[in-house]
Design a protein around this motif. Structure first.
Motif, PDB file in Angstrom:
ATOM      1  N   MET A 374      52.000  42.471  46.937  1.00  0.00           N
ATOM      2  CA  MET A 374      50.745  42.948  46.328  1.00  0.00           C
ATOM      3  C   MET A 374      49.722  43.270  47.419  1.00  0.00           C
ATOM      4  SD  MET A 374      50.040  40.858  42.787  1.00  0.00           S
ATOM      5  CE  MET A 374      50.419  39.173  43.217  1.00  0.00           C
ATOM      6  N   VAL A 375      49.697  42.428  48.443  1.00  0.00           N
ATOM      7  CA  VAL A 375      48.743  42.666  49.537  1.00  0.00           C
ATOM      8  C   VAL A 375      49.139  43.903  50.339  1.00  0.00           C
ATOM      9  CG1 VAL A 375      47.727  41.731  51.655  1.00  0.00           C
ATOM     10  CG2 VAL A 375      48.131  40.222  49.701  1.00  0.00           C
ATOM     11  N   VAL A 376      50.443  43.974  50.662  1.00  0.00           N
ATOM     12  CA  VAL A 376      50.918  45.108  51.459  1.00  0.00           C
ATOM     13  C   VAL A 376      50.642  46.432  50.730  1.00  0.00           C
ATOM     14  CG1 VAL A 376      52.987  46.236  52.380  1.00  0.00           C
ATOM     15  CG2 VAL A 376      52.642  43.781  52.727  1.00  0.00           C
ATOM     16  N   ARG A 377      50.852  46.429  49.417  1.00  0.00           N
ATOM     17  CA  ARG A 377      50.636  47.659  48.637  1.00  0.00           C
ATOM     18  C   ARG A 377      49.156  47.929  48.399  1.00  0.00           C
ATOM     19  NH1 ARG A 377      53.814  45.632  44.500  1.00  0.00           N
ATOM     20  NH2 ARG A 377      55.977  45.536  45.171  1.00  0.00           N
ATOM     21  N   GLY A 378      48.314  46.948  48.688  1.00  0.00           N
ATOM     22  CA  GLY A 378      46.885  47.167  48.493  1.00  0.00           C
ATOM     23  C   GLY A 378      46.422  46.893  47.077  1.00  0.00           C
ATOM     24  N   THR A 379      47.303  46.315  46.252  1.00  0.00           N
ATOM     25  CA  THR A 379      46.908  45.969  44.890  1.00  0.00           C
ATOM     26  C   THR A 379      45.808  44.919  44.932  1.00  0.00           C
ATOM     27  OG1 THR A 379      49.254  46.119  44.434  1.00  0.00           O
ATOM     28  CG2 THR A 379      47.856  45.371  42.628  1.00  0.00           C
ATOM     29  N   ILE A 380      45.934  44.010  45.881  1.00  0.00           N
ATOM     30  CA  ILE A 380      44.904  42.982  46.064  1.00  0.00           C
ATOM     31  C   ILE A 380      44.581  42.917  47.552  1.00  0.00           C
ATOM     32  CG2 ILE A 380      45.587  41.548  44.100  1.00  0.00           C
ATOM     33  CD1 ILE A 380      47.174  39.808  46.024  1.00  0.00           C
ATOM     34  N   ASN A 381      43.427  42.331  47.876  1.00  0.00           N
ATOM     35  CA  ASN A 381      43.164  42.154  49.300  1.00  0.00           C
ATOM     36  C   ASN A 381      43.763  40.829  49.764  1.00  0.00           C
ATOM     37  OD1 ASN A 381      41.276  40.091  48.755  1.00  0.00           O
ATOM     38  ND2 ASN A 381      39.678  41.637  48.447  1.00  0.00           N
ATOM     39  N   ARG A 382      43.745  40.620  51.088  1.00  0.00           N
ATOM     40  CA  ARG A 382      44.433  39.469  51.634  1.00  0.00           C
ATOM     41  C   ARG A 382      43.828  38.165  51.122  1.00  0.00           C
ATOM     42  NH1 ARG A 382      46.441  36.153  55.188  1.00  0.00           N
ATOM     43  NH2 ARG A 382      48.446  36.645  56.106  1.00  0.00           N
ATOM     44  N   MET A 383      42.499  38.226  50.921  1.00  0.00           N
ATOM     45  CA  MET A 383      41.856  36.997  50.495  1.00  0.00           C
ATOM     46  C   MET A 383      42.263  36.611  49.087  1.00  0.00           C
ATOM     47  SD  MET A 383      38.226  35.697  51.483  1.00  0.00           S
ATOM     48  CE  MET A 383      37.902  36.896  52.613  1.00  0.00           C
ATOM     49  N   SER A 384      42.389  37.607  48.213  1.00  0.00           N
ATOM     50  CA  SER A 384      42.892  37.304  46.869  1.00  0.00           C
ATOM     51  C   SER A 384      44.311  36.768  46.974  1.00  0.00           C
ATOM     52  CB  SER A 384      42.901  38.559  46.001  1.00  0.00           C
ATOM     53  OG  SER A 384      41.609  39.089  45.907  1.00  0.00           O
ATOM     54  N   GLY A 385      45.065  37.353  47.889  1.00  0.00           N
ATOM     55  CA  GLY A 385      46.443  36.889  48.106  1.00  0.00           C
ATOM     56  C   GLY A 385      46.459  35.411  48.437  1.00  0.00           C
ATOM     57  N   LYS A 386      45.554  35.026  49.324  1.00  0.00           N
ATOM     58  CA  LYS A 386      45.478  33.624  49.728  1.00  0.00           C
ATOM     59  C   LYS A 386      45.108  32.738  48.544  1.00  0.00           C
ATOM     60  CE  LYS A 386      43.484  31.765  53.550  1.00  0.00           C
ATOM     61  NZ  LYS A 386      42.616  31.751  54.758  1.00  0.00           N
ATOM     62  N   LYS A 387      44.195  33.279  47.733  1.00  0.00           N
ATOM     63  CA  LYS A 387      43.739  32.499  46.584  1.00  0.00           C
ATOM     64  C   LYS A 387      44.889  32.278  45.599  1.00  0.00           C
ATOM     65  CE  LYS A 387      40.078  31.780  43.559  1.00  0.00           C
ATOM     66  NZ  LYS A 387      39.695  32.372  42.285  1.00  0.00           N
ATOM     67  N   ILE A 388      45.669  33.344  45.386  1.00  0.00           N
ATOM     68  CA  ILE A 388      46.813  33.215  44.473  1.00  0.00           C
ATOM     69  C   ILE A 388      47.829  32.222  45.059  1.00  0.00           C
ATOM     70  CG2 ILE A 388      48.713  34.464  43.386  1.00  0.00           C
ATOM     71  CD1 ILE A 388      46.920  36.988  43.546  1.00  0.00           C
ATOM     72  N   LEU A 389      48.026  32.336  46.370  1.00  0.00           N
ATOM     73  CA  LEU A 389      48.979  31.434  47.030  1.00  0.00           C
ATOM     74  C   LEU A 389      48.566  29.974  46.836  1.00  0.00           C
ATOM     75  CD1 LEU A 389      51.524  31.269  48.829  1.00  0.00           C
ATOM     76  CD2 LEU A 389      50.012  31.331  50.817  1.00  0.00           C
ATOM     77  N   SER A 390      47.260  29.715  46.975  1.00  0.00           N
ATOM     78  CA  SER A 390      46.773  28.344  46.753  1.00  0.00           C
ATOM     79  C   SER A 390      47.135  27.866  45.352  1.00  0.00           C
ATOM     80  CB  SER A 390      45.255  28.271  46.878  1.00  0.00           C
ATOM     81  OG  SER A 390      44.870  28.472  48.191  1.00  0.00           O
ATOM     82  N   ALA A 391      46.894  28.748  44.375  1.00  0.00           N
ATOM     83  CA  ALA A 391      47.172  28.358  42.986  1.00  0.00           C
ATOM     84  C   ALA A 391      48.663  28.128  42.774  1.00  0.00           C
ATOM     85  CB  ALA A 391      46.653  29.429  42.046  1.00  0.00           C
ATOM     86  N   VAL A 392      49.478  28.953  43.444  1.00  0.00           N
ATOM     87  CA  VAL A 392      50.927  28.793  43.313  1.00  0.00           C
ATOM     88  C   VAL A 392      51.344  27.445  43.913  1.00  0.00           C
ATOM     89  CG1 VAL A 392      53.161  29.655  44.130  1.00  0.00           C
ATOM     90  CG2 VAL A 392      51.451  31.257  43.244  1.00  0.00           C
TER      91      VAL A 392
END
Ligand code: ADP
Ligand code: MG
Ligand code: ZN
Length: 474
Positions: A374-392
């Motif tokens: 999602m981050v690589v494709r630009g669907t989300i930014n890296r920070m959102s990626g990190k946030k999702i990762l935390s939740a996961v």
């Protein structure tokens, strides 16, 4: 006269299995309090029978394959009889007649070039318990009783200390990379067999065996002391050398005789009638091979080629969980270097925040790959990626669903958020000035203004994080 040292190692390694070798008690590192991983079987109650833990066989075979051994297709257990209070049955179940692996070889890179060390055999056995001494009394802790071990026995092929330490480090790295053992303090213990002979001689000298060495540093010191003792004995006849078992005392830096060497006959080895021979057929061997990690040398090379830094490679080859996750994520199409950063920096950081280690990581490759993509494709930014990762990691959520539910796929990137924030800061210059002058409450006003300005476009936690960064950098 010049002398040459001759050394052979017997290395005991506690295996990272969920349960003990012959019962269902928790394995190594499961115990918290003394004797809380003990059952009638592993505490030696009469009439209890051992039941073989299949995983132990598989880990021992994996170690054998990594050390280029022949794998015995027919392997059996024997009883080794001796009395000691930490051995509740008064015998240890081990392998004598038909060890699981034989005739291996490992190549070391040393300052004198490559050196081959031959492996005589690897066998499976159970560990003994622990004696805890307190004043005049001693207590027995059976948590370690029946924890599975493999013992890796080399030929007397080492000729200097460097080779010994290089071998031990390589063995440790291998075992850790394959998830065979974590080899943490005390989980890897060596008996060091030492003799000395005149240079050029083809016969071996009389050996002494220094028992139960857990630290590489102590091994090095013990070897130096013992070799000197042997040389003095031969050269100056300071004492008569006998084949014996010794212990090393770290305080004095000396070794002391414990007992004359026992021979196999002293132990009255005999086949354990309670355990059936284990037959390793082609199919099973193939399945074990399929599970094997790539050899560490090859693996490091591949990581290096993918652009991963040496520092990260060092962590990866020592960490089975991280490297397996990386390999799996790469197999799902992610870039290795990028994914390595996600695992070693982001996952590790989130775990650290929760007081955990990389070894506690429980993220499946699909979820991590979904976030990275999602981050690589630009669907989300890296920070959102990190946030999702935390939740996961913290809550085990589904990354894609979580992203939708929290509108993290909003179309603005970090740079845009920051630009909007800069405008907000300009518009709220009074509050900003207050904040700079130490009025902490002013921050809340600025934060509120940012949230209003960015409503429906950016996530609140991300706003907070970016604003904190901005204010800290003022
Ligand atoms: P044991 O089972 O009685 O300890 P082994 O024959 O299995 O004896 O050998 C144990 C270890 O001692 C092996 O690692 C072997 O390489 C090493 N060893 C045997 N002879 C010598 C020697 N003369 N000098 C140094 N190491 C030796
Ligand atoms: Mg021995
Ligand atoms: Zn048990």
């Amino acid at each position: 006269m010049n002398y040459e040292m001759v050394i052979g190692l017997e290395t005991h390694v506690e295996l990272s299995t969920e349960s003990k070798i012959f019962c269902s008690c928790g394995g190594h590192s499961a115990a918290k309090e003394p004797n809380d991983c003990v059952c009638p079987a592993c505490s030696g109650m009469p009439g209890m029978l051992p039941v073989m833990n299949k995983k132990v066989v598989e880990l021992a075979v994996t170690a054998g394959l990594m050390l280029n051994c022949e794998i015995s297709r027919y392997t059996t257990f024997d009883k080794k009889n001796y009395y000691y209070p930490d051995l509740p049955c008064a015998y240890q179940i081990t392998q004598f007649n038909h060890p699981i692996c034989t005739n291996g070889c490992v190549t070391l890179k040393t300052s004198n070039g490559e050196r081959d060390i031959h492996i005589n055999r690897i066998h499976m056995e159970e560990d003994a318990g622990k004696l805890v001494h307190a004043g005049k009394a001693s207590y027995i802790d059976n948590n370690r009783t029946s924890v599975p071990l493999i013992e890796v026995v080399t030929e007397p092929d080492f000729r200097n200390v460097e080779e010994v330490i290089t071998y031990l480090n390589k063995l440790k790295t291998m075992l850790r990379s394959a998830g065979i053992s974590e080899c943490e303090e005390g989980a890897m213990r060596c008996d060091v067999n030492i003799s000395v002979r005149p240079e050029g001689s083809t016969e071996f000298g009389i050996r002494s065996e220094i028992k139960n060495m857990a630290s590489f540093e102590a091994i090095e010191k013990a070897i130096r002391y013992e070799v000197q003792r042997h040389m003095d004995a031969i050269e100056f006849e300071t004492e008569e050398l006998v084949q014996e078992t010794r212990r090393y005392d770290d305080l004095s830096g000396k070794t002391f005789a414990m007992r004359n060497k026992e021979t196999a006959a002293d132990y009255r080895y005999f086949p354990d009638p309670n355990l059936m021979p284990i037959i390793i057929d082609d199919e099973w061997l193939k399945a074990i091979k399929a599970q094997m990690p790539v050899a560490i040398d090859e693996k490091s090379d591949a990581y290096r080629e993918a652009g991963i830094s040496d520092k990260e490679i060092d962590v990866l080859i020592h960490n089975h969980i991280a490297s397996t996750l990386l390999d799996d994520v790469v197999a799902l199409g992610c870039d290795a270097k990028n994914a390595s950063g996600w695992i070693l920096t982001d996952c590790a950081g989130i775990l650290r925040k929760n007081g955990k280690l990389l070894n506690d990581l429980e993220v499946n490759a699909e979820d991590l790959a979904a976030i990275i993509n999602m981050v690589v494709r630009g669907t989300i930014n890296r920070m959102s990626g990190k946030k999702i990762l935390s939740a996961v990691i913290e809550k085990g959520v589904d990354p894609v669903a979580y992203c939708k539910e929290n509108a993290l796929d909003a179309k603005v990137d970090t740079a845009t958020i920051e630009k909007i924030m800069d405008t907000v800061l300009l518009e709220n210059s009074k509050a900003l000035e207050d904040y700079k002058n130490g009025k902490v409450q002013a921050k809340q006003a600025i934060f509120g203004a940012c949230v209003r300005a960015l409503k429906n476009t950016a996530d609140i936690d991300i706003i907070r994080e970016l604003l904190d960064k901005k204010l800290n950098n003022l």
